[in-house]
Enzyme design. Structure first.
Site, PDB file in Angstrom:
ATOM      1  N   GLU A 104       0.840  -1.211   0.000  1.00 26.63           N
ATOM      2  CA  GLU A 104       0.000   0.000   0.000  1.00 26.63           C
ATOM      3  C   GLU A 104       0.872   1.257   0.000  1.00 26.63           C
ATOM      4  OE1 GLU A 104      -2.293  -1.558   3.357  1.00 26.63           O
ATOM      5  OE2 GLU A 104      -4.101  -1.121   2.211  1.00 26.63           O
ATOM      6  N   GLU A 124      -3.784  -9.424   3.461  1.00 23.14           N
ATOM      7  CA  GLU A 124      -4.503  -9.157   4.719  1.00 23.14           C
ATOM      8  C   GLU A 124      -5.647 -10.148   4.947  1.00 23.14           C
ATOM      9  OE1 GLU A 124      -3.396  -6.856   2.687  1.00 23.14           O
ATOM     10  OE2 GLU A 124      -2.788  -5.044   3.755  1.00 23.14           O
TER      11      GLU A 124
HETATM   12  N1  3HC Z   1       4.000  -8.070  11.543  1.00 21.19           N
HETATM   13  C1  3HC Z   1       4.707  -8.521  12.602  1.00 21.19           C
HETATM   14  N2  3HC Z   1       5.564  -9.552  12.545  1.00 21.19           N
HETATM   15  C2  3HC Z   1       5.735 -10.129  11.353  1.00 21.19           C
HETATM   16  C3  3HC Z   1       5.032  -9.722  10.214  1.00 21.19           C
HETATM   17  C4  3HC Z   1       4.146  -8.623  10.329  1.00 21.19           C
HETATM   18  N3  3HC Z   1       3.462  -8.136   9.292  1.00 21.19           N
HETATM   19  N4  3HC Z   1       5.393 -10.517   9.187  1.00 21.19           N
HETATM   20  C5  3HC Z   1       6.280 -11.385   9.673  1.00 21.19           C
HETATM   21  N5  3HC Z   1       6.483 -11.161  10.980  1.00 21.19           N
HETATM   22  C6  3HC Z   1       7.433 -11.846  11.874  1.00 21.19           C
HETATM   23  C7  3HC Z   1       7.101 -13.299  12.085  1.00 21.19           C
HETATM   24  O1  3HC Z   1       6.170 -13.465  13.126  1.00 21.19           O
HETATM   25  C8  3HC Z   1       8.456 -13.883  12.421  1.00 21.19           C
HETATM   26  O2  3HC Z   1       8.709 -13.563  13.755  1.00 21.19           O
HETATM   27  P1  3HC Z   1       9.601 -14.549  14.698  1.00 21.19           P
HETATM   28  O3  3HC Z   1      10.936 -14.624  14.037  1.00 21.19           O
HETATM   29  O4  3HC Z   1       9.585 -13.873  16.006  1.00 21.19           O
HETATM   30  O5  3HC Z   1       8.885 -15.879  14.710  1.00 21.19           O
HETATM   31  C9  3HC Z   1       9.396 -13.065  11.544  1.00 21.19           C
HETATM   32  O6  3HC Z   1       8.688 -11.868  11.216  1.00 21.19           O
HETATM   33  C10 3HC Z   1       9.791 -13.744  10.251  1.00 21.19           C
HETATM   34  O7  3HC Z   1       8.599 -14.188   9.604  1.00 21.19           O
HETATM   35  P2  3HC Z   1       8.511 -15.626   8.906  1.00 21.19           P
HETATM   36  O8  3HC Z   1       9.025 -16.669   9.815  1.00 21.19           O
HETATM   37  O9  3HC Z   1       7.139 -15.758   8.395  1.00 21.19           O
HETATM   38  O10 3HC Z   1       9.568 -15.427   7.732  1.00 21.19           O
HETATM   39  P3  3HC Z   1       9.469 -15.856   6.215  1.00 21.19           P
HETATM   40  O11 3HC Z   1      10.719 -15.373   5.596  1.00 21.19           O
HETATM   41  O12 3HC Z   1       9.115 -17.299   6.109  1.00 21.19           O
HETATM   42  O13 3HC Z   1       8.215 -15.046   5.602  1.00 21.19           O
HETATM   43  C11 3HC Z   1       6.835 -13.139   5.116  1.00 21.19           C
HETATM   44  C12 3HC Z   1       8.243 -13.673   5.529  1.00 21.19           C
HETATM   45  C13 3HC Z   1       6.505 -13.622   3.701  1.00 21.19           C
HETATM   46  C14 3HC Z   1       6.888 -11.665   5.158  1.00 21.19           C
HETATM   47  C15 3HC Z   1       5.778 -13.704   6.094  1.00 21.19           C
HETATM   48  O14 3HC Z   1       6.211 -13.472   7.405  1.00 21.19           O
HETATM   49  C16 3HC Z   1       4.421 -13.089   5.950  1.00 21.19           C
HETATM   50  O15 3HC Z   1       3.647 -13.510   5.102  1.00 21.19           O
HETATM   51  N6  3HC Z   1       4.117 -12.099   6.794  1.00 21.19           N
HETATM   52  C17 3HC Z   1       2.781 -11.514   6.880  1.00 21.19           C
HETATM   53  C18 3HC Z   1       2.527 -10.551   5.760  1.00 21.19           C
HETATM   54  C19 3HC Z   1       1.175  -9.902   5.943  1.00 21.19           C
HETATM   55  O16 3HC Z   1       0.176 -10.547   6.226  1.00 21.19           O
HETATM   56  N7  3HC Z   1       1.144  -8.580   5.789  1.00 21.19           N
HETATM   57  C20 3HC Z   1      -0.047  -7.826   6.041  1.00 21.19           C
HETATM   58  C21 3HC Z   1      -0.002  -7.263   7.414  1.00 21.19           C
HETATM   59  S1  3HC Z   1      -1.494  -6.451   7.843  1.00 21.19           S
HETATM   60  C22 3HC Z   1      -1.408  -4.977   7.048  1.00 21.19           C
HETATM   61  O17 3HC Z   1      -0.432  -4.668   6.426  1.00 21.19           O
HETATM   62  C23 3HC Z   1      -2.593  -4.097   7.250  1.00 21.19           C
HETATM   63  C24 3HC Z   1      -2.560  -2.922   6.348  1.00 21.19           C
HETATM   64  O18 3HC Z   1      -3.424  -3.156   5.264  1.00 21.19           O
HETATM   65  C25 3HC Z   1      -3.019  -1.669   7.079  1.00 21.19           C
END
Ligand code: 3HC
Ligand code: NAI
Length: 725
Positions: A104, A124
């Protein structure tokens, strides 16, 4: 520093720096406001590049902050508005990931340059919300409604090459993304940015758009059942078509708030973090496997190319691990080879679709009948028939033929790992890797540690799981491990319900309406009723080994339901036979239809056993089946077979079709209230004292006794309570 700024000639490069994934927590947001404000004011700055440190742009809002202040991240849209309004061109330099709020932010920039290895998306929906910083409004304006719908509603991670085709990014580069973005930024200094401000554009539409969106809602309702976020995403996109940007944004916010009130975001976010926390388990030696480096798996072998083996071979080849595939005879080898090659061809097609050259990532598969060819592989996965003697025979051979440090894994779905390990010359390198069918598709991997399994072996198997794109959950060794062990009491309840007056359709519908991907009877038909039947025959629960005079509905004093055995005796093995609890269009058919024969059969059975059907009550179906699962979940925790409730939840969400938007079975218990679960179990057990699985677990009683603490506190409670057992 959550974000830094440097000057490259006349271009300010702002870098988000919040390891590990540059989540946009409040400190990053404050830093971005400050750095952008200063860059915009600074007259020596003519353009701005926005990038992320450590090879990642940003994974979006900080999900951890949602629980403290659900709506705080929405202020991201204010930052986006500032960026978009900037008269100095702003270019996003996307490395790694730009997801959720990260994308975004990039959409608010005037241009986007992405590295060829990067992925973008608005996932999301997978955590129960909708893009809430303008994503549902800007993306349709950029790429049109159908493409935006596909990306947003499925929460897809879009590879850079596809993002370029769709028009999400303007350039894809192989080298240094920030340098490429600086070059682009310098090129566009002084150009008209109006058309680049997405919020001011119209969404491309046509007279059929409303019908298209109505259909999308209907499709999403069917596909995602009771999950609310996909529908909210479509409603927000609808607003982008119908209304100016500022109205759309208002709608986006309202939808975000109403989603939050459903409880689904909290459950899905619990599930998200559970997947990242699972299996963190202290070894009896006191060590923790996460602290031990895994050994590299450069080559692997798979023994047995049946249902499971062929999927496992494909999973390995897909992530570039060369495989040697071994079968018992030439005929089986040929059948297996054909199946594997078919699966690999489909994988290759997928890669081409993603814009990658044919065969880019698929590793070689060599087919053989000769164990001597396995002498150099790093890891072997055995997937032969579920028979202890056969498995031992294979593991003895592996001990002889494989190099001394090769890991030996078994895909058994419930046999004793220690017994298998006992015949080898390296029990510390033996481990269970329990894939789920189809192994190339299902995300779950139960990693089963034996008593002698070393930390390095655990670490290597867990790391292999991650490499294969699975959610690997470390569990202990007990009959059927975790997932299948819980299934026993659940299926027993489903069968008892048939005895008591219900029909398969009613039970399945109730559990499917609750959110299960498939009710228990459709599931049994799919898996094949004969699998359980053979195992019950081996255990002497049915067939010739049952002592004469044993009552039909009792075994060793406990309630027993002979209905599935009776079906098997008539060859009704499920889908493969064209009939089971349902009838199918042909053997191997998939469309389950009610079978009047089953109705008559059940009525006759009840008459024979003088069972008076009880009045139908869906709540009873739900409680009995779900609470049976939950109760066994508590026993698994008591026994130390799973390291916490999150592990059980990840297993059920990813391997057994439990609706993720309910968090998981144990999370569901916590939302229902442990006292209520305990009461109901007590009541059902009183009604059927000969069903021990409904006798409330000791741990459940203890947790209720200490006031039913929230699920995140169970782990410590489990530790304390189990130590007191
Ligand atoms: N917020 C907080 N922590 C996050 C995070 C996030 N968005 N994304 C990842 N993390 C953390 C994980 O919990 C993990 O923490 P840990 O080491 O303490 O266990 C660490 O980051 C690494 O994550 P992964 O183990 O998942 O690492 P990968 O390399 O396998 O994957 C990733 C990375 C593809 C970025 C995956 O973590 C992911 O899909 N994250 C979520 C992405 C997501 O859903 N984003 C949307 C968030 S909501 C949003 O943006 C709302 C907006 O519209 C206003
Ligand atoms: P399957 O019957 O489809 O395939 C077994 C394969 O092993 C056959 O191709 C057979 O020819 C081969 N085989 C038998 N003896 C052999 C030998 N001596 N050397 C080499 N190959 C030999 O069985 P399936 O379903 O693939 O199951 C395999 C294992 O996976 C079992 O332990 C099963 O419990 C487990 N499992 C099965 C699941 C399923 O849904 N089918 C799910 C999870 C685990």
């Amino acid at each position: 520093m959550a974000a830094t700024r440097r000057l490259s000639h006349t271009v300010a490069v702002i870098t988000i720096n919040n390891p590990p994934v540059n989540a946009l927590g409040s400190s990053v947001c404050h830093a971005l406001v400050k750095e952008f404000g200063e860059a915009i004011k600074d007259s020596s700055v003519k353009a701005i590049v926005l990038s992320g440190a450590n090879g990642k742009f940003s994974a979006g809002a900080d999900i951890r902050e949602f629980s403290t202040s659900a709506l705080k991240t929405i202020s991201l849209e204010d930052i986006n508005a500032t960026i978009e309004a900037s008269r100095k061109p702003v270019v996003a330099a996307i490395d790694g990931v730009a997801l959720g709020g990260g994308l975004e932010l990039a959409l608010a920039c005037h241009y986007r340059v992405a590295n060829a290895q990067s992925r973008v998306g608005l996932p999301e929906v997978l955590i129960g919300i909708l893009p809430a910083a303008g994503g549902t409004q800007r993306l349709p304006r950029l790429i049109g409604v159908p493409a935006a719908l596909d990306v947003i509603v499925r929460g897809r991670h879009v590879p850079a090459t596809e993002a370029l085709q769709l028009g999400i990014v303007d350039e894809v580069v192989q080298g240094n993304t920030v340098n490429a973005a600086i070059q682009l930024a310098r090129k566009v200094i002084g150009t008209d940015l109006d058309k680049r401000r997405l919020s001011t554009n119209h969404v491309p539409s046509n007279p059929n758009m409303e019908i298209f969106l109505d259909n999308a809602v209907e499709k999403a309702k069917k596909q995602f059942r009771r999950a609310q976020a996909p529908i909210a995403c479509i409603q927000a996109i609808r607003a982008s078509v119908q209304k100016p940007y500022h109205h759309g944004i208002k709608k986006e916010r309202e939808l975000f708030q109403s989603l939050w009130a459903t409880g689904q975001p909290q459950a899905l976010q619990y599930a998200f973090f559970s997947e990242r926390n699972v299996g963190k388990w202290t070894h009896p030696s006191g060590g923790r496997w996460e602290t031990i480096a895994p050994k590299p798996v450069r080559t692997a072998a798979v023994i047995g190319l049946g249902t499971m083996g062929r999927g496992i071979v494909t999973s390995l080849a897909r992530v570039n691990i060369p495989v040697i595939a071994l079968e018992q005879d030439a005929q089986q080898l040929e059948i297996g080879k054909k199946a594997v090659n078919g699966l690999l061809e489909r994988e290759a097609e997928k890669l081409i679709k993603q814009g990658l050259a044919p065969g880019t990532k698929l590793a070689s598969v060599r087919f053989t009948l000769d164990f001597a060819e396995l002498s150099d592989v790093d890891l072997v996965i055995e997937a032969v028939y579920e028979n202890m003697e056969l498995k031992k025979q294979i593991f003895r051979k592996l001990s002889t033929f494989c190099k001394p440090d090769a890991f030996l894994c078994t895909n058994t779905s419930g046999l004793d790992i220690d017994e298998i390990a006992s015949v080898t010359n390296r029990p510390h390198l033996v481990i269970g890797t329990h894939f789920f069918s189809p192994a190339n598709i299902m995300r779950l991997l139960e990693v089963v540690r034996g008593h002698q399994t070393s930390l390095t072996t655990i670490s290597t198997a867990m790391s292999l799981g991650k490499t294969l794109g699975k959610v690997a959950v470390l569990v202990g060794n007990c009959p059927l491990f975790v997932g299948n062990r819980l299934l026993g009491p659940y299926l027993d309840q489903a069968n008892y319900l048939l005895e008591e007056g219900y029909y398969p359709e009613e039970v399945d519908k109730t559990l499917e309406d609750f959110g299960f991907a498939m009710g228990p009877f459709r599931m049994m038909d799919l898996a094949g009723l004969d699998v359980g039947w053979r195992s019950r025959m081996e255990k002497g629960l049915t067939g010739s080994k049952v002592p004469p005079g044993t009552p039909a509905r009792q075994r060793q004093g406990y309630r027993y339901c002979p209905l599935p055995d009776m079906l098997c005796e008539m060859g009704r093995f499920g889908q493969k036979a064209g009939k089971g609890w349902y009838q199918y269009e042909k053997p191997g058919g998939r469309i389950a239809q009610s079978d009047p024969w089953i109705k008559d059969f059940l009525q006759e059975y009840r008459n024979t056993h003088q069972i008076k059907p009880k009045p139908a009550n869906p709540e009873v179906i739900l409680e009995r089946c779900l609470y049976a699962l939950i109760n066994e979940g508590f026993r698994v925790l008591e026994d130390g077979i799973a390291s916490g409730p999150e592990d059980i939840d990840v297993i059920y969400n990813n391997g057994y079709g439990f609706p993720k938007y309910r968090g998981g079975i144990m999370y569901h218990a916590s939302t229902v209230g442990l006292a209520k679960v305990l009461d109901a179990l007590g009541k059902y057990h009183k009604e059927n004292p000969d069903v021990p699985s409904m006798n409330p677990a000791f741990l459940l009683k203890k947790l209720v006794a200490v006031g039913g603490p929230p699920i995140k506190e169970w782990k410590t409670q489990v530790g304390t309570l189990v130590n007191k057992l």
